[in-house]
Write an enzyme that holds these catalytic residues in place. Structure first.
Site: not given
Ligand code: 3PG
Ligand code: MG
Length: 396
Positions: A377, A36, A197, A354
């Site tokens: 996310g 990142r 899931k 991830g």
């Molecule tokens: C992530 O790592 O997915 C983003 O930085 C968002 O982090 P968070 O889920 O704590 O909002």
């Protein structure tokens, strides 16, 4: 797309608030993956090179409005300095006197990192007064944090309405790569969705069946789809309460003309452990006391046959329990086929999430796809077809 980029933007002498995602993986106080930070550098170099004062802000982890010392951004500021090859200063707070004084001392071309925005509860509340304090530090706002764009927070959303707002080069690259896969793709387009899931990827599957020509379902979530159709999956991980939902998704795919690919064979074992004895069986011959831990070679051959004819692929989630050999075999074989087709120029391939990134790194092809998103996310919410508040705020 409707957002403004850094093209033709005059930043000389201007204070630029750059929203980054410095939420990097850390273990025992050490940053374990610089991806990142590395991906952020082109934007910083471009801005600093044009004489901007670059004020970087970010969250790290989830301190929930408290100054948790282990969640300081100081180590990320140091790492950024090393990767950039330039001195990076650090301000002990992202607003107030500490931030203001640090900004006042900046010269054109300087880079400053502000302390964790989530040390303030106002950040996650998208509090207008807090957003205004951030905005006062700068003349322009640049958002390069696609991976945090699913959060409507002060530093990702609120502040974008208070300053002239632009997408940084990383944000731009993410949005262009994603648009080329689902927004406006060359067809045929296939999605591969794996993971444990169905329940966590329900909206994603529902959206994808309306967008792609072929949807491949792997991982433990495939077991739920198989069991929902009356196939015996033995002791495999699956969600019995999701059978009706799985059948609904299959029906929706049929209506939309989306072909669903489920495993036709599987690698099974009695336990999930490295190098345990395994058996390869047809999908309707899974022993009652065994678990499906990977898709089998016939399934891989079918998938790779599709990949040869595809123009576009989007991938989220591994096909098997790839952290435990030999259940990485199918994911690695398919990843290598995807990489080869991409390198040959016949396929545009985009992956994210991830586990997917770890699986691609494990297969040795992380740099051989068209684009690998750094988002978790946010990538999933985008696959679900949702509007990301941090992106929408740049378009407004
Ligand atoms: C992530 O790592 O997915 C983003 O930085 C968002 O982090 P968070 O889920 O704590 O909002
Ligand atoms: Mg996270």
């Amino acid at each position: 797309m409707l957002f403004r980029t850094l093209d033709n933007l005059d930043v000389a002498g201007k204070r630029v608030l750059l929203r980054a995602d410095l939420n990097v993986p850390v273990r025992d106080g050490k940053i374990t993956d610089l991806t990142r930070i590395e991906r952020l550098c082109p934007t910083i170099r471009e801005l600093a090179g044009k004489g901007a004062k670059v004020i970087v802000c970010s969250h790290f982890d989830r301190p929930k409005g408290r100054r948790v010392p282990e969640m300081s951004l100081a180590p990320m500021a140091a790492a950024l300095g090393q990767v950039l090859g330039q001195r990076v200063r650090f301000a002990e707070d992202c607003t107030g006197v500490a931030a203001q004084q640090s900004v006042e001392r900046m010269a054109p071309g300087d880079v400053l990192v502000l302390e964790n925005t989530r040390y303030h509860a106002a950040e996650e509340k998208n509090d207008p007064a807090f957003a205004a304090e951030l905005a006062e530090l700068a003349d322009l706002y640049v958002n390069d944090a696609f991976s945090a764009a699913h959060r409507a927070h002060a530093s990702t959303e609120g502040v974008a309405h208070l300053l002239p707002a632009y997408a940084g080069r990383l944000m731009q690259a993410e949005l262009e790569a994603l648009d080329a896969t689902l927004g406006n793709p060359q067809r045929p387009v296939m999605a591969i969705v794996g993971g444990a899931k169905v329940s966590t990827k329900l909206e994603l599957l529902g959206n994808l069946v309306t967008k792609v020509n072929v949807l491949t379902i792997g991982g433990a979530m495939a077991n739920t789809f198989l069991a929902a159709q009356g196939i015996e999956v033995g002791k495999s991980l699956q969600e019995a309460e999701m059978h009706a939902t799985a059948r609904d998704i299959l029906a929706a795919a049929k209506t939309a003309g989306c072909e669903i690919l489920l495993p036709t064979d599987a690698v099974v074992a009695r336990e999930l452990k490295a190098n345990v004895p395994t058996q390869t069986v047809a999908i309707n011959a899974v022993p009652a006391d065994a678990m499906i831990l990977d898709v089998g070679p016939a399934t891989v051959a079918t998938l790779n046959g599709h990949i040869a004819a595809l123009r576009t692929l989007v991938w989220n989630g591994p096909l098997g329990a790839f952290e435990t050999p030999p259940f990485d075999a199918a994911t690695t074989a398919v990843a290598q086929a995807v990489a080869a087709a991409t390198q040959a120029g016949t396929l545009r391939s985009v992956a994210g999430g991830g586990d997917t990134v770890s699986a691609l790194r494990h297969a040795g092809v992380l740099d051989k796809l068209s684009y690998v998103s750094t988002a978790g996310g946010a990538f999933l919410e985008w696959l679900e077809g949702k509007t990301l508040p941090g992106v929408a705020a740049l378009e407004g």
